[in-house]
Structures are given as C-alpha cells and as structure tokens.
Write an enzyme that holds these catalytic residues in place. Structure first.
Site, PDB file in Angstrom:
ATOM      1  N   GLY A  13     -45.996  60.219 -53.605  1.00 24.86           N
ATOM      2  CA  GLY A  13     -46.209  59.035 -52.763  1.00 24.86           C
ATOM      3  C   GLY A  13     -45.037  58.712 -51.851  1.00 24.86           C
ATOM      4  N   GLY A 148     -39.244  49.937 -72.082  1.00 22.44           N
ATOM      5  CA  GLY A 148     -39.960  51.217 -72.194  1.00 22.44           C
ATOM      6  C   GLY A 148     -39.341  52.348 -71.395  1.00 22.44           C
ATOM      7  N   TYR A 152     -35.448  56.815 -68.434  1.00 23.71           N
ATOM      8  CA  TYR A 152     -35.490  56.699 -66.965  1.00 23.71           C
ATOM      9  C   TYR A 152     -34.343  55.824 -66.450  1.00 23.71           C
ATOM     10  CZ  TYR A 152     -37.906  55.820 -62.421  1.00 23.71           C
ATOM     11  OH  TYR A 152     -38.261  55.723 -61.096  1.00 23.71           O
TER      12      TYR A 152
HETATM   13  N1  CAA Z   1     -41.648  43.192 -71.096  1.00 23.36           N
HETATM   14  C1  CAA Z   1     -41.757  42.632 -72.322  1.00 23.36           C
HETATM   15  N2  CAA Z   1     -42.581  43.101 -73.276  1.00 23.36           N
HETATM   16  C2  CAA Z   1     -43.349  44.162 -72.980  1.00 23.36           C
HETATM   17  C3  CAA Z   1     -43.286  44.787 -71.734  1.00 23.36           C
HETATM   18  C4  CAA Z   1     -42.399  44.243 -70.776  1.00 23.36           C
HETATM   19  N3  CAA Z   1     -42.271  44.797 -69.540  1.00 23.36           N
HETATM   20  N4  CAA Z   1     -44.141  45.826 -71.742  1.00 23.36           N
HETATM   21  C5  CAA Z   1     -44.718  45.866 -72.955  1.00 23.36           C
HETATM   22  N5  CAA Z   1     -44.254  44.845 -73.708  1.00 23.36           N
HETATM   23  C6  CAA Z   1     -44.607  44.522 -75.069  1.00 23.36           C
HETATM   24  C7  CAA Z   1     -46.105  44.329 -75.251  1.00 23.36           C
HETATM   25  O1  CAA Z   1     -46.495  43.042 -74.817  1.00 23.36           O
HETATM   26  C8  CAA Z   1     -46.242  44.537 -76.773  1.00 23.36           C
HETATM   27  O2  CAA Z   1     -45.785  43.356 -77.423  1.00 23.36           O
HETATM   28  P1  CAA Z   1     -46.404  42.914 -78.845  1.00 23.36           P
HETATM   29  O3  CAA Z   1     -46.171  44.072 -79.771  1.00 23.36           O
HETATM   30  O4  CAA Z   1     -45.614  41.701 -79.164  1.00 23.36           O
HETATM   31  O5  CAA Z   1     -47.847  42.656 -78.558  1.00 23.36           O
HETATM   32  C9  CAA Z   1     -45.224  45.653 -77.031  1.00 23.36           C
HETATM   33  O6  CAA Z   1     -44.323  45.630 -75.941  1.00 23.36           O
HETATM   34  C10 CAA Z   1     -45.903  46.998 -77.091  1.00 23.36           C
HETATM   35  O7  CAA Z   1     -45.004  47.913 -77.624  1.00 23.36           O
HETATM   36  P2  CAA Z   1     -45.454  49.369 -78.064  1.00 23.36           P
HETATM   37  O8  CAA Z   1     -44.294  50.114 -78.607  1.00 23.36           O
HETATM   38  O9  CAA Z   1     -46.703  49.328 -78.902  1.00 23.36           O
HETATM   39  O10 CAA Z   1     -45.722  50.037 -76.725  1.00 23.36           O
HETATM   40  P3  CAA Z   1     -46.999  50.521 -75.951  1.00 23.36           P
HETATM   41  O11 CAA Z   1     -47.389  51.827 -76.485  1.00 23.36           O
HETATM   42  O12 CAA Z   1     -48.008  49.439 -75.833  1.00 23.36           O
HETATM   43  O13 CAA Z   1     -46.386  50.760 -74.513  1.00 23.36           O
HETATM   44  C11 CAA Z   1     -44.871  50.640 -72.689  1.00 23.36           C
HETATM   45  C12 CAA Z   1     -45.189  50.173 -74.097  1.00 23.36           C
HETATM   46  C13 CAA Z   1     -44.876  52.166 -72.591  1.00 23.36           C
HETATM   47  C14 CAA Z   1     -43.468  50.158 -72.345  1.00 23.36           C
HETATM   48  C15 CAA Z   1     -45.932  50.106 -71.724  1.00 23.36           C
HETATM   49  O14 CAA Z   1     -45.975  48.719 -71.872  1.00 23.36           O
HETATM   50  C16 CAA Z   1     -45.588  50.402 -70.283  1.00 23.36           C
HETATM   51  O15 CAA Z   1     -45.932  51.443 -69.766  1.00 23.36           O
HETATM   52  N6  CAA Z   1     -44.909  49.466 -69.609  1.00 23.36           N
HETATM   53  C17 CAA Z   1     -44.483  49.651 -68.244  1.00 23.36           C
HETATM   54  C18 CAA Z   1     -43.072  50.209 -68.163  1.00 23.36           C
HETATM   55  C19 CAA Z   1     -42.616  50.241 -66.738  1.00 23.36           C
HETATM   56  O16 CAA Z   1     -42.362  49.236 -66.117  1.00 23.36           O
HETATM   57  N7  CAA Z   1     -42.522  51.435 -66.163  1.00 23.36           N
HETATM   58  C20 CAA Z   1     -42.194  51.582 -64.800  1.00 23.36           C
HETATM   59  C21 CAA Z   1     -42.951  52.780 -64.267  1.00 23.36           C
HETATM   60  S1  CAA Z   1     -42.876  52.881 -62.483  1.00 23.36           S
HETATM   61  C22 CAA Z   1     -41.327  53.333 -62.196  1.00 23.36           C
HETATM   62  O17 CAA Z   1     -40.558  53.658 -63.063  1.00 23.36           O
HETATM   63  C23 CAA Z   1     -40.910  53.354 -60.786  1.00 23.36           C
HETATM   64  C24 CAA Z   1     -39.683  52.587 -60.617  1.00 23.36           C
HETATM   65  O18 CAA Z   1     -38.621  53.185 -60.564  1.00 23.36           O
HETATM   66  C25 CAA Z   1     -39.743  51.147 -60.388  1.00 23.36           C
HETATM   67  P1  NAP Z   2     -44.901  60.582 -57.497  1.00 18.88           P
HETATM   68  O1  NAP Z   2     -45.924  60.192 -56.498  1.00 18.88           O
HETATM   69  O2  NAP Z   2     -45.274  60.784 -58.918  1.00 18.88           O
HETATM   70  O3  NAP Z   2     -44.142  61.881 -56.957  1.00 18.88           O
HETATM   71  C1  NAP Z   2     -43.174  62.519 -57.716  1.00 18.88           C
HETATM   72  C2  NAP Z   2     -42.878  63.864 -57.112  1.00 18.88           C
HETATM   73  O4  NAP Z   2     -41.871  64.516 -57.900  1.00 18.88           O
HETATM   74  C3  NAP Z   2     -44.075  64.784 -57.049  1.00 18.88           C
HETATM   75  O5  NAP Z   2     -44.188  65.258 -55.735  1.00 18.88           O
HETATM   76  C4  NAP Z   2     -43.713  65.918 -57.992  1.00 18.88           C
HETATM   77  O6  NAP Z   2     -44.086  67.184 -57.491  1.00 18.88           O
HETATM   78  C5  NAP Z   2     -42.209  65.881 -58.006  1.00 18.88           C
HETATM   79  N1  NAP Z   2     -41.684  66.468 -59.249  1.00 18.88           N
HETATM   80  C6  NAP Z   2     -41.765  65.963 -60.496  1.00 18.88           C
HETATM   81  N2  NAP Z   2     -41.183  66.803 -61.373  1.00 18.88           N
HETATM   82  C7  NAP Z   2     -40.725  67.860 -60.662  1.00 18.88           C
HETATM   83  C8  NAP Z   2     -40.037  69.054 -60.978  1.00 18.88           C
HETATM   84  N3  NAP Z   2     -39.648  69.343 -62.241  1.00 18.88           N
HETATM   85  N4  NAP Z   2     -39.737  69.921 -59.989  1.00 18.88           N
HETATM   86  C9  NAP Z   2     -40.098  69.647 -58.729  1.00 18.88           C
HETATM   87  N5  NAP Z   2     -40.749  68.554 -58.351  1.00 18.88           N
HETATM   88  C10 NAP Z   2     -41.066  67.666 -59.306  1.00 18.88           C
HETATM   89  O7  NAP Z   2     -43.730  59.494 -57.552  1.00 18.88           O
HETATM   90  P2  NAP Z   2     -43.111  58.580 -56.417  1.00 18.88           P
HETATM   91  O8  NAP Z   2     -43.478  57.194 -56.723  1.00 18.88           O
HETATM   92  O9  NAP Z   2     -43.360  59.142 -55.084  1.00 18.88           O
HETATM   93  O10 NAP Z   2     -41.564  58.713 -56.798  1.00 18.88           O
HETATM   94  C11 NAP Z   2     -40.653  59.470 -56.028  1.00 18.88           C
HETATM   95  C12 NAP Z   2     -39.241  59.127 -56.500  1.00 18.88           C
HETATM   96  O11 NAP Z   2     -38.983  57.754 -56.303  1.00 18.88           O
HETATM   97  C13 NAP Z   2     -38.991  59.384 -57.992  1.00 18.88           C
HETATM   98  O12 NAP Z   2     -37.697  59.886 -58.183  1.00 18.88           O
HETATM   99  C14 NAP Z   2     -39.131  58.013 -58.596  1.00 18.88           C
HETATM  100  O13 NAP Z   2     -38.417  57.917 -59.800  1.00 18.88           O
HETATM  101  C15 NAP Z   2     -38.536  57.172 -57.500  1.00 18.88           C
HETATM  102  N6  NAP Z   2     -38.944  55.779 -57.512  1.00 18.88           N
HETATM  103  C16 NAP Z   2     -40.255  55.448 -57.422  1.00 18.88           C
HETATM  104  C17 NAP Z   2     -40.608  54.110 -57.431  1.00 18.88           C
HETATM  105  C18 NAP Z   2     -42.026  53.650 -57.358  1.00 18.88           C
HETATM  106  O14 NAP Z   2     -42.237  52.462 -57.599  1.00 18.88           O
HETATM  107  N7  NAP Z   2     -42.989  54.474 -57.049  1.00 18.88           N
HETATM  108  C19 NAP Z   2     -39.612  53.134 -57.514  1.00 18.88           C
HETATM  109  C20 NAP Z   2     -38.302  53.529 -57.596  1.00 18.88           C
HETATM  110  C21 NAP Z   2     -37.969  54.849 -57.583  1.00 18.88           C
HETATM  111  P3  NAP Z   2     -45.417  67.923 -57.947  1.00 18.88           P
HETATM  112  O15 NAP Z   2     -46.523  66.967 -57.629  1.00 18.88           O
HETATM  113  O16 NAP Z   2     -45.431  69.164 -57.162  1.00 18.88           O
HETATM  114  O17 NAP Z   2     -45.244  68.112 -59.438  1.00 18.88           O
END
Ligand code: CAA
Ligand code: NAP
Length: 246
Positions: A13, A148, A152
């Site tokens: 993306g 979680g 990362y």
């Molecule tokens: N803050 C506070 N509590 C949270 C929470 C949060 N952000 N997320 C989950 N919880 C809590 C739930 O409410 C639940 O609480 P209870 O047990 O009291 O009901 C508990 O955590 C669940 O814990 P589990 O160990 O059972 O976890 P799960 O299997 O349900 O999954 C998780 C937990 C994997 C963290 C899931 O909630 C999740 O995916 N959260 C999102 C994490 C996140 O923000 N990731 C960012 C991805 S995008 C990215 O990374 C791009 C970027 O750079 C910005």
């Molecule tokens: P995305 O759509 O999931 O894209 C991730 C890309 O990384 C894919 O093109 C994937 O390539 C490549 N990749 C993953 N593992 C790889 C490997 N081992 N070797 C080569 N390529 C690999 O994610 P995105 O949201 O665009 O994120 C891009 C970057 O921004 C990431 O570093 C992410 O952590 C960072 N970021 C994202 C967000 C957000 O909110 N989206 C916020 C902050 C930072 P293939 O598809 O070919 O596997």
C-alpha cells in the site's frame, strides 16, 4: 540522467504510492518484491496501463545474500542507486505472553535486519559519488509502543537508532539518512487489525479522526529525497494525524 530510486516493498500500500510519486517527479523507479510473490508481473502490467514503467526485482529483504544479489543486479542493469527507501515490512501482532521466537525473529529480520541488508550494498557508492538519500519507513508504534507489538515496536525503534548513527557517519559526504514514522495508514497492514479493535481502540486515539493516506506519506518521502532537503539528516519525522506528539 534520471536519478534511480529503489523502494523496497513497492507492491504494498505505502510502497505503491511512493513509487508513483517518485515516478511523477522523474526518478527511474525500481522496486522489490518477495521472491514468492506470484502477482509481481500482474502488478507491473497494471502500473504500465496507468502510465508507469517500473522495474521490479525479487528480493527477500530479510536475507543479506538476497539483498546483495538484488542490488548488484540493479546496479549492473540500470546503474547506481541514488535514493533508497527501506519500506518493506511486516507485522506479527500478539501480546508478549503469546509471542514466540519465530514471530519475534520474523519481524526483527524483515523490519530491522533488512535496513542493514539493503543499505550496506548501496551506502559506500553514495558516499563515493557525493550524493545519496536513505529513507527508512518506521512507525508511530516504534515511537510510542503498541499493545501486541513488542516485536514490531522494537524493530521500528531500532530503525531510527540506525538512521541517527549512519547520518553522523555520512553527513559530510552529501548523503542524508532519515526516518519517517507514519501513524495508521489505510493499507492492508492496517486492515488486518480486527475491525472492533481498529474502531474502538485506534481511531479514537487519532485527533484527526481518520486513517492517513499512502499519498500523504509519499509526499514526505519525495521531499526527503529532494535536493531541497540536503540539510535535513538524522531526523525522525512523524506523520500521524496528531496521534503522537513529542
Ligand atoms: N489497548 C488495550 N487493550 C487491548 C488492545 C489495545 N490496543 N488491544 C487488545 N486489547 C485487549 C483486549 O481488549 C483483551 O482484553 P480482555 O482480555 O480484558 O478482554 C485483550 O487485550 C486480548 O488479549 P489476547 O492476548 O487474548 O489477544 P488477542 O489474541 O485478542 O489479540 C492483539 C491481541 C493481537 C494485540 C489484537 O488485539 C490486535 O491485533 N490489536 C491491534 C494491534 C495493532 O495496533 N497493530 C498495528 C498493526 S498496523 C501497523 O503496525 C502499522 C503501523 O505501523 C501503525
Ligand atoms: P503492506 O501493504 O503489507 O506492504 C508491505 C510490503 O512489504 C509488501 O510489498 C511486501 O512485498 C513487502 N515485504 C514484506 N516482507 C518482505 C520480505 N521479506 N522481502 C521483501 N519484501 C517484503 O504494508 P504497508 O502498509 O504498505 O507498509 C509499508 C511499510 O510502512 C512497512 O514497513 C510498515 O511497517 C510501514 N508502516 C505502515 C503503516 C500503516 O499504517 N500501513 C504505518 C507505519 C509504518 P510482497 O507483497 O512482495 O511480499
């Protein structure tokens, strides 16, 4: 001659938006995809239909040899890389209680080791030529931590430590090294978050009340890559809708 910009993970993306922006500014855009990505040619063809002629190379950014081979091939076929955007990355979210070594290693290797793997084969050339831009895509969650995301957050925080140290070493050589820390941007990485968590726990923390757009991050990458940004190095620039201010 057009400067060459290598954007890792250009088929994701954020990466796609960065490729498009850089191409619009006249760079020759090169990207990488995972060796197992079977949709690379389809993506390239789709981009070509929109008027963008990108080159793409298979590369596992988590693997040093794969990165070295990829950079050597690009340099031989196209020329030296002027702008490197370390963008490829993954999440493997789970609470620390559930975090195992496999998911710890996968995230550290793909998000942090990759920065070494890709920068190592391009940096000396940039220094010798007296011009270069290294831009590392970190995350708001590397700055503030995230539930979680011990793996990362550690990897993304580490990226900025790398940027600061390398920025010092190459500051007098026309090469800048910076980190961008985006907040939550509407890509498939964010769409993988359970929707109830996204709606109830994440969006309410963003003062602008919305996800960011990939194009908004791409604009910042373009600025950091430009000649105008020559005095900007070792910075970590937040772009997060006000979610985290420091
Ligand atoms: N803050 C506070 N509590 C949270 C929470 C949060 N952000 N997320 C989950 N919880 C809590 C739930 O409410 C639940 O609480 P209870 O047990 O009291 O009901 C508990 O955590 C669940 O814990 P589990 O160990 O059972 O976890 P799960 O299997 O349900 O999954 C998780 C937990 C994997 C963290 C899931 O909630 C999740 O995916 N959260 C999102 C994490 C996140 O923000 N990731 C960012 C991805 S995008 C990215 O990374 C791009 C970027 O750079 C910005
Ligand atoms: P995305 O759509 O999931 O894209 C991730 C890309 O990384 C894919 O093109 C994937 O390539 C490549 N990749 C993953 N593992 C790889 C490997 N081992 N070797 C080569 N390529 C690999 O994610 P995105 O949201 O665009 O994120 C891009 C970057 O921004 C990431 O570093 C992410 O952590 C960072 N970021 C994202 C967000 C957000 O909110 N989206 C916020 C902050 C930072 P293939 O598809 O070919 O596997």
């Amino acid at each position: 001659m057009a400067r060459i910009a290598l954007i890792t993970g250009g088929m994701g993306g954020l990466g796609e938006a960065i490729c498009i922006k850089m191409a619009a500014l006249g760079y020759q855009v090169v990207t990488t995809h995972s060796p197992g990505n079977t949709k690379a040619n389809e993506w390239l063809a789709g981009m070509e239909q929109q008027g963008y002629k990108f080159r793409a190379y298979p590369c596992d950014v988590a693997d040093f040899e794969s990165a070295q081979k990829c950079i050597a091939q690009i340099t031989q076929e196209l020329g030296p890389i002027d702008v490197l955007v370390n963008n490829a990355g993954i999440t493997r979210d789970m609470t620390f209680k559930k975090m195992d070594k496999v998911n710890w290693d996968a995230v550290i290797k793909t998000n942090l080791d990759s920065v070494f793997n890709m920068t190592k084969p391009v940096c000396d050339g940039m220094v010798e030529r007296g011009w270069g831009r290294i831009i590392n895509i970190s995350s708001v969650n590397g700055q503030k931590g995230a539930f979680g995301q011990t793996n990362y957050s550690a990897a993304k925080a580490g990226m900025h430590g790398f940027s600061k140290a390398l920025a010092l070493e190459v500051a007098r050589k026309g090469v800048t090294v910076n980190t961008i820390s985006p907040g939550y941007i509407g890509t498939k990485m964010v769409m993988a978050i359970p929707s109830d968590v996204l709606e109830s726990k994440i969006i309410p923390q963003i003062p602008m009340g919305r996800l960011g757009k990939p194009e908004e991050v791409a604009g910042l990458v373009a600025y950091l890559a430009s000649d105008e940004a020559a005095f900007l190095t070792g910075a970590n620039i937040a772009i997060n809708g006000g979610q985290h201010m420091y």
